[in-house]
Write a protein that holds these residues in place. Structure first.
Motif, mmCIF file in Angstrom:
data_model
loop_
_atom_site.group_PDB
_atom_site.id
_atom_site.type_symbol
_atom_site.label_atom_id
_atom_site.label_comp_id
_atom_site.label_asym_id
_atom_site.label_seq_id
_atom_site.Cartn_x
_atom_site.Cartn_y
_atom_site.Cartn_z
ATOM 1 N N ASP A 53 0.813 -1.217 0.000
ATOM 2 C CA ASP A 53 0.000 0.000 0.000
ATOM 3 C C ASP A 53 0.849 1.271 0.000
ATOM 4 O OD1 ASP A 53 0.593 -1.085 2.683
ATOM 5 O OD2 ASP A 53 -0.342 0.752 3.406
ATOM 6 N N ARG A 54 2.136 1.145 0.279
ATOM 7 C CA ARG A 54 3.012 2.313 0.308
ATOM 8 C C ARG A 54 3.781 2.512 -1.000
ATOM 9 N NH1 ARG A 54 5.864 1.543 6.287
ATOM 10 N NH2 ARG A 54 3.941 1.462 7.528
ATOM 11 N N LEU A 55 3.618 1.598 -1.932
ATOM 12 C CA LEU A 55 4.432 1.656 -3.143
ATOM 13 C C LEU A 55 4.228 2.947 -3.927
ATOM 14 C CD1 LEU A 55 4.253 -2.033 -4.428
ATOM 15 C CD2 LEU A 55 6.306 -0.803 -3.703
ATOM 16 N N ASP A 56 3.019 3.464 -3.970
ATOM 17 C CA ASP A 56 2.748 4.624 -4.814
ATOM 18 C C ASP A 56 2.994 5.965 -4.123
ATOM 19 O OD1 ASP A 56 0.651 4.621 -3.034
ATOM 20 O OD2 ASP A 56 -0.900 5.022 -4.543
ATOM 21 N N VAL A 57 3.495 5.943 -2.890
ATOM 22 C CA VAL A 57 3.672 7.196 -2.139
ATOM 23 C C VAL A 57 4.517 8.220 -2.907
ATOM 24 C CG1 VAL A 57 4.731 8.208 -0.083
ATOM 25 C CG2 VAL A 57 3.215 6.231 0.138
ATOM 26 N N PRO A 58 5.694 7.871 -3.450
ATOM 27 C CA PRO A 58 6.493 8.892 -4.149
ATOM 28 C C PRO A 58 5.798 9.462 -5.381
ATOM 29 C CG PRO A 58 7.842 6.985 -3.598
ATOM 30 C CD PRO A 58 6.420 6.587 -3.358
ATOM 31 N N LEU A 59 4.905 8.697 -5.977
ATOM 32 C CA LEU A 59 4.199 9.179 -7.161
ATOM 33 C C LEU A 59 3.232 10.301 -6.811
ATOM 34 C CD1 LEU A 59 3.456 5.718 -8.829
ATOM 35 C CD2 LEU A 59 5.327 7.298 -9.348
ATOM 36 N N ARG A 60 2.869 10.388 -5.535
ATOM 37 C CA ARG A 60 1.931 11.426 -5.090
ATOM 38 C C ARG A 60 2.654 12.683 -4.605
ATOM 39 N NH1 ARG A 60 -0.393 9.065 -0.689
ATOM 40 N NH2 ARG A 60 -0.102 6.826 -0.971
ATOM 41 N N TRP A 61 3.979 12.626 -4.553
ATOM 42 C CA TRP A 61 4.768 13.798 -4.165
ATOM 43 C C TRP A 61 5.138 14.576 -5.428
ATOM 44 C CZ3 TRP A 61 8.592 10.510 -0.813
ATOM 45 C CH2 TRP A 61 8.002 10.237 0.432
ATOM 46 N N ARG A 62 4.601 15.760 -5.583
ATOM 47 C CA ARG A 62 4.875 16.547 -6.789
ATOM 48 C C ARG A 62 6.206 17.280 -6.708
ATOM 49 N NH1 ARG A 62 -0.975 19.267 -8.479
ATOM 50 N NH2 ARG A 62 -2.121 17.289 -8.699
ATOM 51 N N LYS A 63 6.523 17.800 -5.533
ATOM 52 C CA LYS A 63 7.757 18.562 -5.383
ATOM 53 C C LYS A 63 8.959 17.623 -5.386
ATOM 54 C CE LYS A 63 10.133 21.788 -2.277
ATOM 55 N NZ LYS A 63 10.052 22.519 -0.987
ATOM 56 N N PRO A 64 9.950 17.873 -6.225
ATOM 57 C CA PRO A 64 11.143 17.013 -6.252
ATOM 58 C C PRO A 64 11.841 16.991 -4.896
ATOM 59 C CG PRO A 64 11.086 18.453 -8.165
ATOM 60 C CD PRO A 64 10.017 18.940 -7.240
ATOM 61 N N ARG A 65 12.337 15.817 -4.538
ATOM 62 C CA ARG A 65 13.030 15.687 -3.266
ATOM 63 C C ARG A 65 13.993 14.508 -3.300
ATOM 64 N NH1 ARG A 65 7.685 15.255 0.091
ATOM 65 N NH2 ARG A 65 7.033 16.505 -1.677
ATOM 66 N N ARG A 66 14.940 14.510 -2.368
ATOM 67 C CA ARG A 66 15.784 13.338 -2.164
ATOM 68 C C ARG A 66 15.033 12.387 -1.242
ATOM 69 N NH1 ARG A 66 19.711 17.542 -1.733
ATOM 70 N NH2 ARG A 66 19.371 17.574 0.521
ATOM 71 N N VAL A 67 14.949 11.127 -1.627
ATOM 72 C CA VAL A 67 14.143 10.148 -0.893
ATOM 73 C C VAL A 67 15.028 8.980 -0.460
ATOM 74 C CG1 VAL A 67 12.130 8.636 -0.957
ATOM 75 C CG2 VAL A 67 12.126 10.769 -2.278
ATOM 76 N N PHE A 68 15.135 8.764 0.843
ATOM 77 C CA PHE A 68 15.858 7.622 1.398
ATOM 78 C C PHE A 68 14.916 6.415 1.361
ATOM 79 C CE2 PHE A 68 17.973 5.948 5.576
ATOM 80 C CZ PHE A 68 18.507 4.874 4.877
ATOM 81 N N VAL A 69 15.312 5.399 0.597
ATOM 82 C CA VAL A 69 14.465 4.219 0.403
ATOM 83 C C VAL A 69 14.731 3.208 1.523
ATOM 84 C CG1 VAL A 69 13.841 2.360 -1.183
ATOM 85 C CG2 VAL A 69 14.552 4.594 -2.080
ATOM 86 N N ASN A 70 13.674 2.862 2.240
ATOM 87 C CA ASN A 70 13.745 1.862 3.314
ATOM 88 C C ASN A 70 14.689 2.273 4.441
ATOM 89 O OD1 ASN A 70 11.830 0.181 2.255
ATOM 90 N ND2 ASN A 70 13.271 -1.311 1.438
ATOM 91 N N SER A 71 14.397 3.386 5.056
ATOM 92 C CA SER A 71 15.164 3.787 6.242
ATOM 93 C C SER A 71 14.913 2.845 7.408
ATOM 94 C CB SER A 71 14.787 5.211 6.654
ATOM 95 O OG SER A 71 13.431 5.287 7.060
ATOM 96 N N MET A 72 13.830 2.054 7.319
ATOM 97 C CA MET A 72 13.459 1.128 8.390
ATOM 98 C C MET A 72 13.685 -0.324 8.001
ATOM 99 S SD MET A 72 12.505 3.073 10.890
ATOM 100 C CE MET A 72 11.617 1.936 11.967
ATOM 101 N N SER A 73 14.540 -0.552 7.004
ATOM 102 C CA SER A 73 14.815 -1.922 6.570
ATOM 103 C C SER A 73 16.037 -1.896 5.653
ATOM 104 C CB SER A 73 13.592 -2.510 5.847
ATOM 105 O OG SER A 73 13.810 -3.871 5.526
ATOM 106 N N ASP A 74 16.248 -2.981 4.937
ATOM 107 C CA ASP A 74 17.286 -3.074 3.913
ATOM 108 C C ASP A 74 16.618 -3.617 2.666
ATOM 109 O OD1 ASP A 74 19.439 -3.971 2.222
ATOM 110 O OD2 ASP A 74 20.761 -3.970 3.961
#
Length: 315
Positions: A53-74
């Protein structure tokens, strides 16, 4: 867990996977484990959980940003299926407005998957993408930075060669928590017949007898440990990495001192004599003494300034 981040080198975190298990000394006082178990109970972090259910989260962010992928896992944990990793890469390919920062301690699986054409096809099939976006000129994904954790020389020697053998637009290391000195100009390279890599200059061979050009690192992040049980970082370890990068203009970011800081950073509890770090003498001939002052008081300055450099073209 998919929103603005306080981590100094990123803008937001995205956690389509949570949970992890420990693989090296850098994991001993894992901040993610502490945070997770505060809300879900002791021992819960060892269960790796997928969150489609979280897969599409970055697609809903319009403003460009640096995104750390899986800060709570590997992302490359053994319990994350190839197909799910492919879906994550598909989202990153579709969200070209963002820069995705991937950091792993599972260097072997990262190298194997991202060199496998069948995995690239999975990225295409799982996300209904134009194959040309993923294969050929579209691979590696230009908005994905791949990094490995390197807490000391042993793990730098193990993980960095695997990173350099992995297709990536940007390759970086996170030396946090930094638990020992690291010489990036002499990384052991067993696949090269027992020779070495200078991963800041991009050379392969032996000092003074470099045989061939080699890939190099694009970014180096350094930080001390924070949280309960934090281990102190020798200031010279951080300075050495900074100087290695500065010599050849590799971007360097000093994230934090962590819980311990050198004498002169506010007030705090002195490190017991039996735990004193053998740092160099200062200008007055006194040995630097680390003190536990807390993360906020220790701050982010190294030798009087902050270091917030990023790979070329990235603010």
């Amino acid at each position: 867990m998919s929103d603005a981040s306080k981590i100094e080198w990123t803008d937001a975190t995205w956690n389509p996977v949570t949970g992890c298990t420990k693989v090296s000394p850098g994991c001993d006082h894992c901040y993610a484990e502490t945070l997770h178990e505060r809300f879900h109970g002791k021992g819960s972090f060892a269960t790796v959980t997928l969150h489609p259910d979280r897969l599409d989260v970055p697609l809903r962010w319009r403003k460009p940003r640096r995104v750390f992928v899986n800060s709570m896992s590997d992302l490359f944990h053994d319990d994350v299926p190839d197909s799910f990793i492919a879906r994550i890469f598909g989202v990153m390919a579709a969200a070209q407005q963002h820069t995705f920062q991937v950091l792993t301690k599972r260097h072997g699986r990262m190298r194997a998957l991202l060199n496998d054409e069948r995995f690239r096809e999975q990225v295409f099939l799982a996300n209904n993408m134009d194959q040309g976006d993923v294969l050929g000129d579209g691979w590696p994904l230009r908005n994905v930075w791949l990094g490995v954790s390197t807490e000391d020389q042993k793990w730098a020697d193990i993980r960095i060669p695997a990173l350099l053998e992995t297709p990536a637009a940007v390759r970086w290391i996170s030396a946090e928590p930094l638990l020992g000195p690291i010489n990036l100009t002499r990384i052991a390279y067993t696949a090269g017949g027992g020779t070495h890599l200078d991963v800041v200059r991009g050379q392969h061979g032996e000092p003074g007898l470099w045989a061939t050009p080699a890939k190099r690192l694009d970014w180096v992040v350094v930080g001390g440990e924070s949280g309960p049980g934090a281990r102190p970082m020798d200031p010279e370890w951080a300075r050495s990495l900074r100087d290695q990068c500065a010599t050849v203009r590799v971007p360097f970011l000093f994230k934090q001192w962590g819980m311990w800081a050198p004498r002169g950073h506010g007030i705090g509890r002195f490190l017991p004599p039996e735990q004193l770090i053998g740092a160099p003498l200062d200008d007055m001939g006194h040995r630097q003494i680390m003190r536990r002052v807390g993360k906020a008081r220790a701050g982010r300055e190294l030798d009087g300034r902050t270091w917030d450099q990023y790979p070329a073209g990235v603010a």
